[in-house]
Scaffold this motif. Structure first.
Motif, PDB file in Angstrom:
ATOM      1  N   ARG A 169      -5.411   6.759  -2.018  1.00 46.93           N
ATOM      2  CA  ARG A 169      -5.024   5.580  -2.006  1.00 46.93           C
ATOM      3  C   ARG A 169      -4.622   4.562  -0.832  1.00 46.93           C
ATOM      4  NH1 ARG A 169      -1.608   2.719  -7.057  1.00 46.93           N
ATOM      5  NH2 ARG A 169      -2.358   0.584  -6.879  1.00 46.93           N
ATOM      6  N   LEU A 170      -3.558   5.232   0.222  1.00 46.93           N
ATOM      7  CA  LEU A 170      -3.329   4.951   0.924  1.00 46.93           C
ATOM      8  C   LEU A 170      -4.812   4.774   1.972  1.00 46.93           C
ATOM      9  CD1 LEU A 170      -0.999   4.345   2.022  1.00 46.93           C
ATOM     10  CD2 LEU A 170      -0.394   6.500   3.511  1.00 46.93           C
TER      11      LEU A 170
ATOM     12  N   ALA B 161       0.176  -1.199   0.222  1.00 48.49           N
ATOM     13  CA  ALA B 161       0.307  -0.300  -0.314  1.00 48.49           C
ATOM     14  C   ALA B 161       0.894   1.468   0.085  1.00 48.49           C
ATOM     15  CB  ALA B 161      -0.468   0.230   1.053  1.00 48.49           C
TER      16      ALA B 161
ATOM     17  N   ASP C 132       0.467   9.551  -2.678  1.00 46.59           N
ATOM     18  CA  ASP C 132      -1.308  10.213  -2.803  1.00 46.59           C
ATOM     19  C   ASP C 132      -2.452   9.700  -1.592  1.00 46.59           C
ATOM     20  OD1 ASP C 132      -4.427   9.313  -3.906  1.00 46.59           O
ATOM     21  OD2 ASP C 132      -3.211   7.823  -5.717  1.00 46.59           O
TER      22      ASP C 132
ATOM     23  N   VAL D 145      -7.305   3.771   0.901  1.00 45.57           N
ATOM     24  CA  VAL D 145      -8.193   2.664   0.772  1.00 45.57           C
ATOM     25  C   VAL D 145      -7.325   1.625   0.887  1.00 45.57           C
ATOM     26  CG1 VAL D 145      -9.398   1.383  -1.070  1.00 45.57           C
ATOM     27  CG2 VAL D 145      -9.811   4.303  -1.334  1.00 45.57           C
ATOM     28  N   ASP D 146      -6.000   1.504   0.530  1.00 43.80           N
ATOM     29  CA  ASP D 146      -5.088   0.370   0.114  1.00 43.80           C
ATOM     30  C   ASP D 146      -5.127  -0.403   2.386  1.00 43.80           C
ATOM     31  OD1 ASP D 146      -5.314   0.253  -2.053  1.00 43.80           O
ATOM     32  OD2 ASP D 146      -2.889   0.947  -2.390  1.00 43.80           O
TER      33      ASP D 146
ATOM     34  N   ALA E 254       2.695   1.458  -3.717  1.00 40.34           N
ATOM     35  CA  ALA E 254       1.848   1.984  -4.175  1.00 40.34           C
ATOM     36  C   ALA E 254       1.222   4.025  -4.151  1.00 40.34           C
ATOM     37  CB  ALA E 254      -0.442   1.288  -4.310  1.00 40.34           C
ATOM     38  N   ALA E 255       1.300   4.396  -3.108  1.00 37.59           N
ATOM     39  CA  ALA E 255       0.988   5.324  -2.734  1.00 37.59           C
ATOM     40  C   ALA E 255       2.732   6.391  -2.933  1.00 37.59           C
ATOM     41  CB  ALA E 255       0.342   6.046  -1.499  1.00 37.59           C
TER      42      ALA E 255
END
Length: 175
Positions: free
Chosen positions: A133-134, A64, A130, A136-137, A67-68
């Motif tokens: 995104r963080l 996560a 992001d 959610v993930d 990805a962020a």
């Protein structure tokens, strides 16, 4: 004056570490970093911070973060501390309703980074990520917003880089 000298040494030794060794960080050191945040001051003592610790065993949490914040260097850190804020808890200045959430989290995060330095650990304050995104993930609860990602670990290189800072004359306002 001796404590001031020690503080200035500590503050001068803190830097944004972007390369970590593979040496694991002991849980008691992570606990000490959390304690440094816990005792931080905040406006009206609201303590609006919430932390999430992600260690090397949490592959989903690490994914996560990656990805962020898609920078390969961050993956070298064995621990991430996600500094989050609870906006509903933060103090607001009555004159203009200005929230002090960012100020309180900045104080807490700086204490975390200084504590890491005092423990021989490196850290880096990351704000360019992001947040949606963080949220959610990582499955953050409603009302909790991530404000910073703090990778923590032993620096791969113990050399403290030279700092470039403005002079005193450049930062003092004159009347």
């Amino acid at each position: 004056m001796e404590r001031y000298k020690q503080f200035m040494q500590l503050a001068g030794d803190r830097y944004s570490c972007r390369s970590y060794s593979d040496r694991p960080v002991a849980p008691e050191l992570v606990d000490a970093l959390v304690e440094a945040v816990r005792i931080a001051p905040s406006a009206c003592n609201r303590q609006p911070w919430r932390l999430m610790v992600i260690d090397s065993a949490d592959s989903a949490g690490r994914a996560a973060v990656a990805a962020a914040y898609a920078r390969p260097w961050v993956e070298t850190a064995p621990v991430y501390i996600i500094v989050c804020g609870e906006a509903a808890t933060a103090w607001h200045r009555p004159y203009d309703d200005h929230s002090h959430l960012d100020v309180d989290l900045a104080i807490a995060t700086q204490q975390l980074c200084l504590a890491a330095t005092a423990l021989g650990l490196g850290s880096c304050w990351i704000c360019h990520f992001d947040p949606a995104r963080l949220i959610v993930d990582l499955g953050l609860p409603s009302g909790i917003v991530p404000m910073a990602i703090i990778p923590v670990g032993y620096p791969a290189d113990a050399t403290i880089p030279e700092k470039k800072r403005k002079s005193t004359d450049e930062i003092l306002l004159k009347r």
